[in-house]
Design a protein around this motif. Structure first.
Motif, PDB file in Angstrom:
ATOM      1  N   ILE A 156       0.823  -1.208   0.000  1.00  0.00           N
ATOM      2  CA  ILE A 156       0.000   0.000   0.000  1.00  0.00           C
ATOM      3  C   ILE A 156       0.858   1.259   0.000  1.00  0.00           C
ATOM      4  N   SER A 157       1.960   1.234   0.725  1.00  0.00           N
ATOM      5  CA  SER A 157       2.817   2.414   0.789  1.00  0.00           C
ATOM      6  C   SER A 157       3.794   2.498  -0.384  1.00  0.00           C
ATOM      7  N   GLY A 158       3.802   1.495  -1.244  1.00  0.00           N
ATOM      8  CA  GLY A 158       4.710   1.492  -2.378  1.00  0.00           C
ATOM      9  C   GLY A 158       6.095   1.005  -1.999  1.00  0.00           C
ATOM     10  N   ASN A 159       7.009   1.035  -2.955  1.00  0.00           N
ATOM     11  CA  ASN A 159       8.379   0.579  -2.720  1.00  0.00           C
ATOM     12  C   ASN A 159       9.369   1.729  -2.613  1.00  0.00           C
ATOM     13  N   VAL A 160       9.094   2.819  -3.310  1.00  0.00           N
ATOM     14  CA  VAL A 160       9.985   3.978  -3.280  1.00  0.00           C
ATOM     15  C   VAL A 160       9.161   5.240  -3.086  1.00  0.00           C
ATOM     16  N   GLU A 161       9.814   6.284  -2.589  1.00  0.00           N
ATOM     17  CA  GLU A 161       9.157   7.578  -2.481  1.00  0.00           C
ATOM     18  C   GLU A 161      10.019   8.628  -3.174  1.00  0.00           C
ATOM     19  N   MET A 162       9.361   9.673  -3.598  1.00  0.00           N
ATOM     20  CA  MET A 162      10.027  10.724  -4.340  1.00  0.00           C
ATOM     21  C   MET A 162       9.987  12.009  -3.523  1.00  0.00           C
ATOM     22  N   ARG A 163      11.119  12.730  -3.494  1.00  0.00           N
ATOM     23  CA  ARG A 163      11.142  14.010  -2.800  1.00  0.00           C
ATOM     24  C   ARG A 163      12.193  14.906  -3.450  1.00  0.00           C
ATOM     25  N   GLN A 168      21.048  18.475  -3.474  1.00  0.00           N
ATOM     26  CA  GLN A 168      21.333  18.075  -4.857  1.00  0.00           C
ATOM     27  C   GLN A 168      20.563  18.926  -5.864  1.00  0.00           C
ATOM     28  N   GLN A 169      19.584  19.671  -5.367  1.00  0.00           N
ATOM     29  CA  GLN A 169      18.737  20.538  -6.191  1.00  0.00           C
ATOM     30  C   GLN A 169      18.049  19.762  -7.324  1.00  0.00           C
ATOM     31  N   ARG A 170      17.529  18.616  -6.950  1.00  0.00           N
ATOM     32  CA  ARG A 170      16.780  17.811  -7.914  1.00  0.00           C
ATOM     33  C   ARG A 170      15.869  16.848  -7.167  1.00  0.00           C
ATOM     34  N   VAL A 171      14.957  16.251  -7.897  1.00  0.00           N
ATOM     35  CA  VAL A 171      14.063  15.246  -7.332  1.00  0.00           C
ATOM     36  C   VAL A 171      14.819  13.925  -7.247  1.00  0.00           C
ATOM     37  N   ILE A 172      14.708  13.254  -6.103  1.00  0.00           N
ATOM     38  CA  ILE A 172      15.381  11.965  -5.935  1.00  0.00           C
ATOM     39  C   ILE A 172      14.372  10.912  -5.500  1.00  0.00           C
ATOM     40  N   TYR A 173      14.741   9.663  -5.754  1.00  0.00           N
ATOM     41  CA  TYR A 173      13.950   8.518  -5.309  1.00  0.00           C
ATOM     42  C   TYR A 173      14.712   7.821  -4.190  1.00  0.00           C
ATOM     43  N   GLN A 174      13.981   7.328  -3.203  1.00  0.00           N
ATOM     44  CA  GLN A 174      14.614   6.610  -2.102  1.00  0.00           C
ATOM     45  C   GLN A 174      13.630   5.571  -1.586  1.00  0.00           C
ATOM     46  N   PRO A 175      14.132   4.559  -0.848  1.00  0.00           N
ATOM     47  CA  PRO A 175      13.208   3.571  -0.280  1.00  0.00           C
ATOM     48  C   PRO A 175      12.169   4.231   0.617  1.00  0.00           C
ATOM     49  N   VAL A 176      11.007   3.649   0.685  1.00  0.00           N
ATOM     50  CA  VAL A 176       9.911   4.194   1.482  1.00  0.00           C
ATOM     51  C   VAL A 176      10.300   4.239   2.958  1.00  0.00           C
ATOM     52  N   THR A 177      10.049   5.377   3.582  1.00  0.00           N
ATOM     53  CA  THR A 177      10.362   5.526   5.008  1.00  0.00           C
ATOM     54  C   THR A 177       9.122   5.360   5.888  1.00  0.00           C
ATOM     55  N   ILE A 178       7.963   5.177   5.291  1.00  0.00           N
ATOM     56  CA  ILE A 178       6.730   5.005   6.056  1.00  0.00           C
ATOM     57  C   ILE A 178       6.687   3.595   6.632  1.00  0.00           C
ATOM     58  N   GLU A 179       6.435   3.487   7.926  1.00  0.00           N
ATOM     59  CA  GLU A 179       6.318   2.169   8.544  1.00  0.00           C
ATOM     60  C   GLU A 179       4.960   1.580   8.202  1.00  0.00           C
ATOM     61  N   PRO A 180       4.955   0.359   7.663  1.00  0.00           N
ATOM     62  CA  PRO A 180       3.655  -0.250   7.308  1.00  0.00           C
ATOM     63  C   PRO A 180       2.820  -0.526   8.547  1.00  0.00           C
ATOM     64  N   ARG A 181       1.536  -0.255   8.478  1.00  0.00           N
ATOM     65  CA  ARG A 181       0.629  -0.559   9.583  1.00  0.00           C
ATOM     66  C   ARG A 181      -0.730  -0.858   9.008  1.00  0.00           C
ATOM     67  N   GLU A 182      -1.484  -1.594   9.749  1.00  0.00           N
ATOM     68  CA  GLU A 182      -2.823  -1.960   9.314  1.00  0.00           C
ATOM     69  C   GLU A 182      -3.829  -1.100  10.044  1.00  0.00           C
ATOM     70  N   ILE A 183      -4.649  -0.419   9.283  1.00  0.00           N
ATOM     71  CA  ILE A 183      -5.630   0.474   9.883  1.00  0.00           C
ATOM     72  C   ILE A 183      -7.000  -0.190   9.800  1.00  0.00           C
ATOM     73  N   VAL A 184      -7.561  -0.504  10.946  1.00  0.00           N
ATOM     74  CA  VAL A 184      -8.871  -1.123  11.013  1.00  0.00           C
ATOM     75  C   VAL A 184      -9.847  -0.096  11.571  1.00  0.00           C
ATOM     76  N   PRO A 185     -10.978   0.117  10.931  1.00  0.00           N
ATOM     77  CA  PRO A 185     -11.938   1.104  11.447  1.00  0.00           C
ATOM     78  C   PRO A 185     -12.314   0.831  12.895  1.00  0.00           C
ATOM     79  N   ARG A 186     -12.477   1.902  13.671  1.00  0.00           N
ATOM     80  CA  ARG A 186     -12.752   1.774  15.095  1.00  0.00           C
ATOM     81  C   ARG A 186     -14.020   0.982  15.358  1.00  0.00           C
ATOM     82  N   ILE A 187     -14.978   1.135  14.500  1.00  0.00           N
ATOM     83  CA  ILE A 187     -16.249   0.434  14.704  1.00  0.00           C
ATOM     84  C   ILE A 187     -16.065  -1.070  14.583  1.00  0.00           C
ATOM     85  N   VAL A 188     -15.042  -1.500  13.869  1.00  0.00           N
ATOM     86  CA  VAL A 188     -14.754  -2.923  13.747  1.00  0.00           C
ATOM     87  C   VAL A 188     -13.906  -3.401  14.927  1.00  0.00           C
TER      88      VAL A 188
END
Length: 202
Positions: A156-163, A168-188
């Motif tokens: 869901i978070s992808g494999n790479v992120e762009m920033r 370097q004054q340019r757009v670069i790609y790097q591995p995703v820094t977002i920690e994967p987590r599972e979001i379950v609705p509170r009502i569930v």
């Protein structure tokens, strides 16, 4: 079943014969399933037979059945939504890709040129190859993108992120820094989320 849909089912079965694997009505809509090897012949018949007259391709999309509950069969399918202006009716056509590791179906651009960008989208997002497409390349994802984001096994978070890197004054790609987590609705997650009168708690 409506008389209108029954007439369509009868007409499709009569025109396609054994090429029609199944023709059914579900929730008021008619769906035809054809084998990938019969796709072009079937689509040409649906367009050219006067009693059918599906002269317009409205949409085309890919499907990934890999996590579909209690389903056993090919993983990838392509669905086509056809419109007959003359007869004022619609038809959904589904065909399954024979191989899960390299899904391929014939391009229908020769039948409906409007399929061009639809097929490129399904290729980009699902990795379905359309044999005979004149310019099959990505249309939505970035240059050099790896993978197909609508596949069920794509993270869901992808494999790479762009920033933008100010050093370097340019757009670069790097591995995703977002920690994967599972979001379950509170009502569930929580039992008795609503009180006895049906009002939300908290």
């Amino acid at each position: 079943m409506t008389t209108h849909n029954q007439a369509l089912i009868d007409g499709v079965q009569a025109a396609l014969g054994e090429k029609a694997v199944s023709v059914v009505e579900v929730l008021g809509e008619v769906t035809l399933v054809v084998k990938a090897g019969d796709l072009i012949d079937a689509m040409t018949t649906l367009r050219d037979r006067a009693e059918l007259g599906f002269e317009q391709l409205m949409d085309l999309c890919g499907l990934d059945y890999s996590t579909y509950s209690s389903y056993e069969g090919p993983r990838f399918a392509v669905v086509y939504h056809l419109l007959s202006l003359k007869h004022n009716r619609r038809l959904r056509v589904r065909t399954f890709c024979a191989a899960d590791d390299f899904p391929v179906v014939d391009s229908v651009i020769g039948v409906w040129p409007a399929a061009n960008w639809f097929e490129r989208e399904a290729f980009d997002l699902f990795g379905i190859v359309f044999d005979g497409h004149p310019d099959l390349r990505r249309i939505l994802t970035d240059y050099g993108f790896i993978g197909h984001p609508f596949r069920k096994d794509f993270p869901i978070s992808g494999n790479v992120e762009m920033r933008y890197d100010p050093d370097q004054q340019r757009v670069i790609y790097q591995p995703v820094t977002i920690e994967p987590r599972e979001i379950v609705p509170r009502i569930v997650r929580e039992e008795n989320y609503a009180d006895s009168e049906g009002f939300r708690k908290g």
